[in-house]
Design a protein around this motif. Structure first.
Motif, mmCIF file in Angstrom:
data_model
loop_
_atom_site.group_PDB
_atom_site.id
_atom_site.type_symbol
_atom_site.label_atom_id
_atom_site.label_comp_id
_atom_site.label_asym_id
_atom_site.label_seq_id
_atom_site.Cartn_x
_atom_site.Cartn_y
_atom_site.Cartn_z
ATOM 1 N N LEU A 1 6.420 10.556 -9.202
ATOM 2 C CA LEU A 1 5.704 11.965 -9.588
ATOM 3 C C LEU A 1 5.445 12.257 -11.122
ATOM 4 O O LEU A 1 4.601 12.724 -11.815
ATOM 5 N N SER B 1 2.082 -3.646 -8.782
ATOM 6 C CA SER B 1 2.046 -2.500 -6.858
ATOM 7 C C SER B 1 1.593 -3.968 -6.466
ATOM 8 O O SER B 1 2.116 -4.002 -5.012
ATOM 9 N N TYR C 1 8.021 5.886 -6.521
ATOM 10 C CA TYR C 1 6.921 6.400 -7.300
ATOM 11 C C TYR C 1 7.172 7.175 -7.608
ATOM 12 O O TYR C 1 6.865 8.216 -6.401
ATOM 13 N N GLU D 1 6.461 1.471 -8.856
ATOM 14 C CA GLU D 1 5.296 1.269 -8.036
ATOM 15 C C GLU D 1 3.803 1.640 -9.090
ATOM 16 O O GLU D 1 2.971 0.747 -8.277
ATOM 17 N N SER D 2 3.917 2.335 -9.611
ATOM 18 C CA SER D 2 2.844 2.892 -10.157
ATOM 19 C C SER D 2 2.534 1.820 -11.444
ATOM 20 O O SER D 2 1.062 1.759 -11.642
ATOM 21 N N ARG E 1 10.623 -0.267 -5.428
ATOM 22 C CA ARG E 1 9.553 0.631 -4.487
ATOM 23 C C ARG E 1 10.032 1.852 -5.037
ATOM 24 O O ARG E 1 9.039 2.516 -3.840
ATOM 25 N N LEU F 1 -1.827 13.879 -4.584
ATOM 26 C CA LEU F 1 -1.158 13.052 -3.330
ATOM 27 C C LEU F 1 -2.265 12.869 -2.274
ATOM 28 O O LEU F 1 -2.294 13.962 -1.564
ATOM 29 N N SER G 1 -2.912 10.670 -7.771
ATOM 30 C CA SER G 1 -1.806 10.276 -9.095
ATOM 31 C C SER G 1 -1.150 9.399 -7.530
ATOM 32 O O SER G 1 -0.776 7.971 -8.336
ATOM 33 N N MET G 2 -1.546 9.222 -6.547
ATOM 34 C CA MET G 2 -0.837 8.591 -5.633
ATOM 35 C C MET G 2 -1.819 8.454 -3.966
ATOM 36 O O MET G 2 -2.433 9.445 -3.969
ATOM 37 N N ILE H 1 1.112 3.645 -2.623
ATOM 38 C CA ILE H 1 0.415 3.651 -3.679
ATOM 39 C C ILE H 1 0.089 3.812 -4.363
ATOM 40 O O ILE H 1 -0.312 5.171 -4.208
ATOM 41 N N PRO H 2 -0.371 3.277 -5.459
ATOM 42 C CA PRO H 2 -1.497 3.591 -6.902
ATOM 43 C C PRO H 2 -2.677 3.685 -6.408
ATOM 44 O O PRO H 2 -3.194 2.231 -5.448
ATOM 45 N N ILE I 1 3.263 -5.301 -3.325
ATOM 46 C CA ILE I 1 3.246 -5.935 -1.715
ATOM 47 C C ILE I 1 3.740 -6.743 -1.526
ATOM 48 O O ILE I 1 3.717 -6.627 -0.478
#
Lengths: 657, 359
Positions: free
Chosen positions: B298, B351, B296, B259-260, B294, A564, A629-630, A638-639, B355
């Motif tokens: 991991l 994304s 995300y 979002e990813s 929204r 991150l 990753s982010m 956001i990506p 946004i």
């Protein structure tokens, strides 16, 4: 490397990589054009080729003579308005050197030439054939191409100038330049004819140059204005140099090589793109820049070939020198001077801290500012800001955060309604700066901390590298929330920034592990999340951050640990960078030769002057987006592919507000 | 469901997935007939009869309302949520926009907390709230007309959502060629629409359906496809890699698009996407745009847990733990394209859309 450029008749060959610089250059190849000695740029650098190693050679048909590129000489009219020379060749910033519509320091961290467009404007005033669009040389964009601009026909007003140009150029520019030049040259003159005229012009230029060099000695300090408006070649050439003379810009070096040849149409097309940064390859330009610099710096010896385009100076002499001049630098504001000294000494480091310090110094400047008679506040203030920025660059190259903040400030200055009185304008600017700091940095950090802390779960092992203020805030906040986790701090020489972070975290009661970057692959298997800070995130998703970050991210990726990046949105930039070489910052090489506290580790001490040992201390590196990753920003999580979306949506509309 | 109103998820059981199982799991035919009779369902029936306003005895409950809507098998979750919110507006006694907004916010929050695992529910509520706040900003009319406009918009949302399925079906027609083999996982009404349209356009293709345990959605899907005269082959979940060679593309729906650019979908989707990716088969996702959320994640555990009890048919000793999660997260690098009513998108565009929508 040589083979790639074999087609060119240029005799100079640049050897990239690690080699002893004293080797004699390879035998000159036969050339179709004027002999080597006539070509100013080529004769100046004995060991180096003028070609940057990462440059794409221009199309063949342009290489009739020695390496030169044709330029189309369309001056940019609007810049001419800003070319007002300041009388008294002192070192005060010249209005003309900075183009307010163009962010001087766009985002280029190492240095941006403040005068990227100066040359154009000047010449347009002079109605000389257009020159270098992007001469970065603060001095004079064109005249003597210490970088190889061919001043050729000042007399002739043909529109097409073919210039000898130092082939140090951004690849895409050269490509386009080449193509455009090419068509233009073909349209205006046949190659054969051009060749002869070029030769003539080169000879002419050479003689003028010699004359100028002689004149320059006495001319320094004389007001440049004398020649303003004159359409003659000499005054024209000298005038810009005088103007630039006044500029304390160290950034004026070499960049002209790179951009000088670009054309106005291209420039207009690229108007929104920040000017490329200055390159330090050309010795001439470096020397010229030095004469005008506020800080006396000597070039470091034994520089690595691959990084010749970045500035590197001998350490140790700058700070005392500047300190001694504290009371002498009249035009420089003491707040700015102080911040510059702090940068030089390394007291302030970190993108946010530097940016805030700089903005607060500028607030002082604005508060103390009073418009000189018969000058407009916006232009004069912009110029002043520009000069201060170039001083700061000399102390330490700008970070992207600072570059963006400067762009914001200039934008606000330019947008001041004319009806405001001076005090109202000053107040409005100060409050704008306060708002910027508050919204873009302080509040943004709070939002980032909240988002990122939601990604920390109980039982996590978090890894961080170096010392990022945002990451520290996240860890402390998550700890306050009561989450159970432990932290692994990875550190690296020579800065060992992680130690300070370690102390602060341990003092707050977090469980920490400290290790050196050598062991990162050893420790990565127990890590669940990696939090990294960034100096900037570029439009292709590349993260530009402290050197070593890419390594940590790569190892994390190999172990399938999510990475991150925590970065405020004001640090995003529309630039694209593919590697860590084309733009970087070089630190003090002696720092890697010594280990603090260990006097016995002095193996390199006597070797510093040997030519086959070169020390390289990079400060930044670029992490590709595959490893990330982010990105956590104040706009949410956001990506990395969405960075250009944020840049697009929030820059143009809000213009940094 | 009255007891669940007070205590939404006593055992962390996802009401969303329970409902889906109830809708699309295997059912006996007479149960089906009974259910159909009870609901009076018609696939094209977009406007079911107006729910009765609760008379005094029973206070209006948005959750109750929502459950009414949600129980219709053909209605998307987000649409049910928005209809419920529309009912809130209708029954509200507020006199200003601010009051109404506050009421709506409360209702939306209670809906979201009632079932934290349903992404389209959350996304639907957020979308509607966003629409409301935007509208109230343009307060140039009197309160009543604004109110009726909101209600109207909510009704239209149902149509939009239905049309979204049609749009997606149309967009995906180009990707289904004659003689292709499609692997489908889970029962997605959107994917069913896609296949229906393809069959109606007289395309020749065959479908591999995974069984989709524990809900056995595959059985239901194969039923539907058989009715369309599409050659169907049922695979047990473990046979996916075995049959991947013959497959030309994988089609899945999505419970949520994050979002990813990845998707959250029924358990097993990630597995299939991994296998398809390693064998270079494209994975296409069909999802309406209101499913963009929204979130995300991991990794797999980074989402709110959505559990669903699994019936193995034989008693399991108590010492044995069972993984009961009902869904998984497929990262964007394993997905090829997303078919949405906004067009055919690559995962990184999600994304971008989010946004623009939320910021």
């Amino acid at each position: 490397m040589e083979a790639r450029r074999g087609w060119r008749a240029v005799p100079k060959v640049r050897q990239v990589g690690f080699f002893t610089p004293n080797e004699p250059p390879p035998p000159a190849r036969t050339q179709s054009g004027p002999p080597d000695s006539n070509s100013p740029p080529l004769s100046n650098s004995p060991a180096g080729n003028s070609l940057s190693p990462v440059m794409i050679p221009p199309p063949r048909h342009l290489s009739d003579n020695l390496a030169h590129r044709a330029t189309s000489p369309l001056p940019v009219p609007e810049t001419s308005a800003f070319r007002r020379p300041i009388p008294g060749g002192d070192r005060v910033a010249v209005v003309g050197s900075y183009n307010p519509t163009d962010s001087m320091l766009g985002a280029s961290p190492p240095l941006t030439s403040p005068s990227s467009r100066i040359g154009d404007g000047e010449f347009s005033e002079e109605s000389s054939p257009g020159w270098f669009r992007r001469s970065n040389s603060a001095k004079f964009a064109s005249s003597f191409p210490g970088g190889g601009f061919d001043l050729t026909s000042i007399k002739s007003s043909e529109t097409l100038e073919v210039e000898v140009k130092k082939p140090v150029e951004v690849p895409e520019k050269s490509g386009v330049a080449g193509a455009e030049l090419q068509t233009e040259s073909q349209s205006s003159s046949k190659p054969l004819k051009a060749k002869t005229t070029k030769a003539e012009r080169r000879a002419l230029q050479e003689s003028q140059r010699a004359a100028k060099a002689a004149a320059k000695g006495e001319a320094t300090g004389k007001p440049a204005i004398s020649s303003e408006g004159a359409a003659t070649s000499k005054p024209v050439k000298q005038q810009p140099s005088r103007k630039k003379d006044a500029l304390p810009a160290a950034t004026s070096v070499a960049a002209s090589d790179r951009k000088g040849v670009d054309r106005p149409p291209e420039k207009e097309r690229k108007k929104e793109v920040p000017p490329p940064r200055m390159q330090f390859d050309d010795k001439n330009r470096v020397e010229k820049a030095k004469k005008r610099a506020v800080v006396n710096q000597t070039e470091a010896r034994n520089r690595v070939e691959l990084f010749r385009h970045l500035p590197q100076y001998e350490r140790g002499s700058q700070l005392p020198d500047l300190e001694s001049k504290f009371f002498l630098l009249d035009p420089m504001h003491p707040a700015v001077y102080k911040v510059g000294l702090q940068y030089l000494a390394g007291d302030i480091s970190g993108g946010n801290a530097r940016c805030i310090a700089m903005l607060q110094a500028f607030q002082e400047v604005i508060k103390d500012y009073s418009t000189p008679p018969e000058k407009s506040l916006t232009r004069d203030l912009t110029a002043k800001v520009g000069s201060y920025v170039s001083f700061l660059i000399e102390c330490r190259p700008l970070s992207m955060s600072m570059g963006n903040a400067i762009r914001f400030l200039k934008n606000r200055i330019a947008k001041l309604p004319l009806s405001l009185s001076e005090s109202e304008a000053k107040e409005s600017l100060c409050s704008d700066i306060n708002r910027f700091i508050n919204e873009k940095i302080v509040l943004a950090d709070k939002v980032i901390v909240r988002h990122a802390a939601s990604k920390v779960r109980d039982g996590d092992v978090l890894l961080t590298y170096g010392s990022s203020c945002v990451v520290e805030m996240i860890l402390l906040y998550a700890h306050e929330l009561g989450k159970q986790f432990r932290v692994v701090i990875v550190d690296s020489r020579p800065k060992l920034e992680g130690q300070a972070l370690l102390r602060r975290l341990v003092a707050k009661g977090l469980n920490c592990t400290y290790t050196h970057i050598n062991a990162v692959s050893y420790i990565m298997h127990e890590v669940t999340r990696v939090f990294l800070g960034a100096s900037s995130v570029l439009s292709n998703g590349t993260v530009y951050s402290r050197v070593g970050t890419a390594c940590v991210a790569m190892v994390a990726h190999a172990f399938r640990v999510p990475v991150l990046i925590c970065c405020e949105a004001y640090k995003f930039h529309e630039r694209v960078q593919l590697d860590s070489i084309c733009s970087n910052e070089l630190g003090d090489p002696d720092a890697i030769a010594k280990a603090s506290g260990r006097m016995d580790v002095n193996y390199v001490d006597n070797l510093a002057n040997k030519e086959n040992l070169q020390l390289l201390n990079l400060m930044y590196d670029a992490t590709p987006l595959e490893y990330i990753s982010m990105i956590v920003t104040d706009y949410g999580m956001i990506p990395p592919t969405s960075v250009p979306v944020i840049v697009r949506e929030y820059r143009r509309e809000h213009l940094w507000i | 469901m009255a007891d669940t109103l007070q205590n939404p998820n006593p055992n962390n059981i996802s009401a969303y997935y329970q409902t889906r199982a109830a809708h699309h799991g295997v059912v006996t035919s007479d149960w089906l007939a009974q259910a159909q009779a009870a609901v009076g369902r018609h696939p094209d029936d977009v406007l079911p009869p107006e729910p009765e306003v609760k008379v005094a005895g029973k206070p209006f409950s948005v959750i109750h309302e929502f459950n009414n809507w949600r129980n219709q098998p053909d209605l998307a979750e987000a649409v049910a949520a928005i209809r419920a919110l529309a009912a809130v507006i209708r029954n509200s006694e507020a006199t200003t926009m601010m009051e109404l907004e506050i009421e709506l916010k409360k209702a939306s929050d209670s809906l979201k907390s009632w079932d934290t695992t349903s992404i389209s529910l959350t996304a639907g509520c957020d979308l509607f709230m966003r629409y409301v706040t935007r509208t109230s900003a343009l307060e140039y009319e009197d309160f009543n007309s604004a109110k009726s406009r909101l209600i109207e918009r909510a009704e239209k949302f149902g149509e939009i959502s239905y049309k979204a399925r049609r749009i997606i079906a149309m967009l995906s027609q180009d990707f289904i060629f004659d003689g292709c083999t499609i692997l489908v996982h889970g029962f997605s009404r959107v994917v069913l629409e896609v296949l229906k349209t393809a069959a109606q356009n007289k395309k020749l293709f065959r479908v591999f359906c995974t069984e989709g345990r524990p809900d056995r959605t595959g059985l239901r899907l194969s039923n539907e496809l058989a009715k369309l005269d599409v050659p169907v082959k049922l695979l047990i979940d473990s046979a996916v890699a075995y049959s991947m060679d013959e497959v030309d593309m994988v089609f899945v729906g999505a419970d949520g698009v994050v979002e990813s650019g990845g998707i959250i979908n029924m358990m097993g989707t990630y597995q299939i996407a991994l296998v398809a990716h390693s064998m270079d088969k494209p994975v296409y996702v069909a999802a309406e745009s209101y499913k963009f959320a929204r979130l995300y994640p991991l990794d797999q555990k980074d989402m709110a847990p959505a559990l669903r009890p699994i019936d193995f048919g034989v008693p399991i000793p108590s010492k044995v733990e069972v993984e009961t999660s009902a869904r998984d997260y497929t990262p964007p690098q394993y997905l090829t394209l997303l078919f949405t009513d906004l067009g055919v998108l690559t995962p990184s565009v999600v994304s971008d859309e989010l946004i623009q929508l939320y910021l």
